[in-house]
Design an enzyme around this catalytic site. Structure first.
Site, PDB file in Angstrom:
ATOM      1  N   ARG A   1      -0.595   4.034  -2.554  1.00 25.82           N
ATOM      2  CA  ARG A   1      -1.618   3.792  -3.574  1.00 25.82           C
ATOM      3  C   ARG A   1      -2.997   3.610  -2.958  1.00 25.82           C
ATOM      4  O   ARG A   1      -4.022   3.926  -3.566  1.00 25.82           O
ATOM      5  CB  ARG A   1      -1.278   2.555  -4.410  1.00 25.82           C
ATOM      6  CG  ARG A   1      -1.300   1.271  -3.606  1.00 25.82           C
ATOM      7  CD  ARG A   1      -1.312   0.003  -4.442  1.00 25.82           C
ATOM      8  NE  ARG A   1      -1.381  -1.155  -3.558  1.00 25.82           N
ATOM      9  CZ  ARG A   1      -2.500  -1.691  -3.104  1.00 25.82           C
ATOM     10  NH1 ARG A   1      -3.665  -1.188  -3.460  1.00 25.82           N
ATOM     11  NH2 ARG A   1      -2.474  -2.730  -2.291  1.00 25.82           N
ATOM     12  N   SER A   2      -3.035   3.045  -1.735  1.00 28.09           N
ATOM     13  CA  SER A   2      -4.290   2.747  -1.059  1.00 28.09           C
ATOM     14  C   SER A   2      -4.120   3.090   0.410  1.00 28.09           C
ATOM     15  O   SER A   2      -3.211   2.578   1.059  1.00 28.09           O
ATOM     16  CB  SER A   2      -4.635   1.263  -1.230  1.00 28.09           C
ATOM     17  OG  SER A   2      -5.798   0.913  -0.501  1.00 28.09           O
ATOM     18  N   ALA A   3      -4.995   3.950   0.930  1.00 27.01           N
ATOM     19  CA  ALA A   3      -4.835   4.421   2.305  1.00 27.01           C
ATOM     20  C   ALA A   3      -6.126   4.252   3.088  1.00 27.01           C
ATOM     21  O   ALA A   3      -7.138   4.898   2.790  1.00 27.01           O
ATOM     22  CB  ALA A   3      -4.404   5.885   2.323  1.00 27.01           C
ATOM     23  N   ASP A   4      -6.074   3.377   4.081  1.00 28.27           N
ATOM     24  CA  ASP A   4      -7.147   3.209   5.063  1.00 28.27           C
ATOM     25  C   ASP A   4      -6.968   4.340   6.077  1.00 28.27           C
ATOM     26  O   ASP A   4      -6.105   4.277   6.947  1.00 28.27           O
ATOM     27  CB  ASP A   4      -7.007   1.828   5.701  1.00 28.27           C
ATOM     28  CG  ASP A   4      -7.909   1.605   6.903  1.00 28.27           C
ATOM     29  OD1 ASP A   4      -8.640   2.532   7.294  1.00 28.27           O
ATOM     30  OD2 ASP A   4      -7.857   0.493   7.468  1.00 28.27           O
TER      31      ASP A   4
ATOM     32  N   CYS B   1       0.852  -1.200   0.000  1.00 29.97           N
ATOM     33  CA  CYS B   1       0.000   0.000   0.000  1.00 29.97           C
ATOM     34  C   CYS B   1       0.883   1.245   0.000  1.00 29.97           C
ATOM     35  O   CYS B   1       0.768   2.094  -0.874  1.00 29.97           O
ATOM     36  CB  CYS B   1      -0.928  -0.007   1.207  1.00 29.97           C
ATOM     37  SG  CYS B   1      -2.123  -1.358   1.207  1.00 29.97           S
TER      38      CYS B   1
ATOM     39  N   ALA C   1     -10.343  -4.497   7.865  1.00 34.75           N
ATOM     40  CA  ALA C   1     -10.948  -5.145   6.699  1.00 34.75           C
ATOM     41  C   ALA C   1      -9.874  -5.967   5.998  1.00 34.75           C
ATOM     42  O   ALA C   1      -8.867  -5.423   5.560  1.00 34.75           O
ATOM     43  CB  ALA C   1     -11.524  -4.101   5.749  1.00 34.75           C
TER      44      ALA C   1
ATOM     45  N   ASN D   1       1.112   4.501   9.102  1.00 38.76           N
ATOM     46  CA  ASN D   1       2.025   4.772   7.995  1.00 38.76           C
ATOM     47  C   ASN D   1       2.791   6.070   8.196  1.00 38.76           C
ATOM     48  O   ASN D   1       3.983   6.162   7.855  1.00 38.76           O
ATOM     49  CB  ASN D   1       1.258   4.820   6.674  1.00 38.76           C
ATOM     50  CG  ASN D   1       0.520   3.538   6.356  1.00 38.76           C
ATOM     51  OD1 ASN D   1      -0.626   3.569   5.902  1.00 38.76           O
ATOM     52  ND2 ASN D   1       1.142   2.394   6.598  1.00 38.76           N
TER      53      ASN D   1
ATOM     54  N   ILE E   1     -12.249   5.729   3.628  1.00 41.55           N
ATOM     55  CA  ILE E   1     -12.750   5.369   4.956  1.00 41.55           C
ATOM     56  C   ILE E   1     -13.706   4.193   4.770  1.00 41.55           C
ATOM     57  O   ILE E   1     -14.651   4.275   3.973  1.00 41.55           O
ATOM     58  CB  ILE E   1     -13.489   6.548   5.615  1.00 41.55           C
ATOM     59  CG1 ILE E   1     -12.527   7.710   5.878  1.00 41.55           C
ATOM     60  CG2 ILE E   1     -14.150   6.107   6.922  1.00 41.55           C
ATOM     61  CD1 ILE E   1     -13.216   8.986   6.341  1.00 41.55           C
TER      62      ILE E   1
END
Length: 296
Positions: free
Chosen positions: A198-201, A177, A295, A209, A240
């Site tokens: 690229r992908s952030a929760d 990520c 998740a 991070n 989110i």
């Protein structure tokens, strides 16, 4: 450059986010493209204060990445469970056994062969950072190369490393990520960094991070004899999860406090020799923690 920019990002996602289905089945509110900038030059580290962040877990994770390891056992030995869900899911899918996370981690600790078979995540971050397998058959240590360049050619525009090895993505428990880290040294000797994620929760992952990236920047500056500058974070799919919306609203209602300070108390000769005890965090005064499910 304070925590307010994180809270603005949260607010923007809640107000304008695109409702999307995702591979986890949970669903997200998502924005595409975001940026935050944090000034590390005065010793501040971006550990969120609007909820308590287990920053030591994030630093332990970064040290694990730098070791080149890809098995969760060293993390579990230190009480770090943030990577356990993925191998547990694989174990349950392949064996049909319904172990709890706690039971699975106990077996990882007690049984070396079990840990070897079921605890490995595949060629994830540490493998790519420290032992990238080139098509020419050579193995490349991106971190060692970066540190050498910081010392010998600090004006280079090629000071970066990444984990997106296309040939090995299918073998990873989770593709990277936080995938590209680029570095820049100013004429007066300050180390800046830019992390592309690229992908952030935003609720669970991003706070970790930011801590990890800042800790890494501090270690790299220490190794190269540089001062700290800015940490720039950029996100692609910034989201989110739907089961975190209430928690994010609760966090938004809280007033942020000053970021704490980070000091490295020891200066080892190698970046692989830092220990968690070397990171002194002072002045951290957060609001209470807010829980949320991962998740997978």
């Amino acid at each position: 450059m304070s925590e307010h920019q994180y809270l603005r990002l949260v607010s923007d996602i809640l107000e304008k986010g695109d409702q999307r289905h995702d591979r986890t089945g949970v669903g997200t509110l998502s924005l595409f493209g975001a940026m935050m900038r944090f000034d590390l030059s005065k010793g501040r580290i971006p550990i969120l204060t609007t909820k308590k962040v287990s920053y030591r877990l994030a630093i332990r994770e970064m040290l694990w990445f730098l070791s080149g390891d890809t098995n969760i056992r060293p993390l579990v030995e230190q009480g770090v469970s943030i990577w356990s869900d993925w191998p547990l899911a694989r174990y349950q899918a392949e064996t049909g056994a319904l172990l709890s996370k706690k039971e699975f981690e106990a077996k990882i600790l007690a049984d070396t062969e079990f840990a070897k078979k079921w605890g490995d995540l595949g060629p994830v971050y540490g493998r790519q950072w420290r032992r990238w397998q080139g098509s020419d058959g050579q193995v490349y240590d991106q971190i060692a190369t970066l540190i050498e360049t910081l010392k010998s050619n600090p004006s280079s525009r090629r000071m970066l490393f990444h984990g997106w090895n296309v040939a090995e993505l299918k073998d990873m428990a989770l593709p990277p990520c936080h995938m590209v880290y680029q570095y820049h040294v100013t004429s007066d000797g300050r180390l800046n960094s830019l992390l592309y994620q690229r992908s952030a929760d935003v609720f669970l992952g991003l706070p970790f991070n930011l801590v990890g990236a800042a800790a890494l920047q501090a270690m790299l500056a220490d190794q190269a004899g540089l001062a700290l500058g800015d940490l720039v974070w950029t996100g692609g799919d910034v989201h989110i999860y739907r089961n975190h919306i209430d928690q994010m609203k609760e966090q938004l209602a809280r007033e942020p406090r000053a970021f704490p300070r980070l000091e490295l108390t020891r200066h080892p000769n190698s970046i692989t020799d830092y220990k968690i005890e070397d990171f002194a965090i002072t002045g951290y005064d957060p609001h209470p923690p807010i829980k949320g499910a991962v998740a997978v």
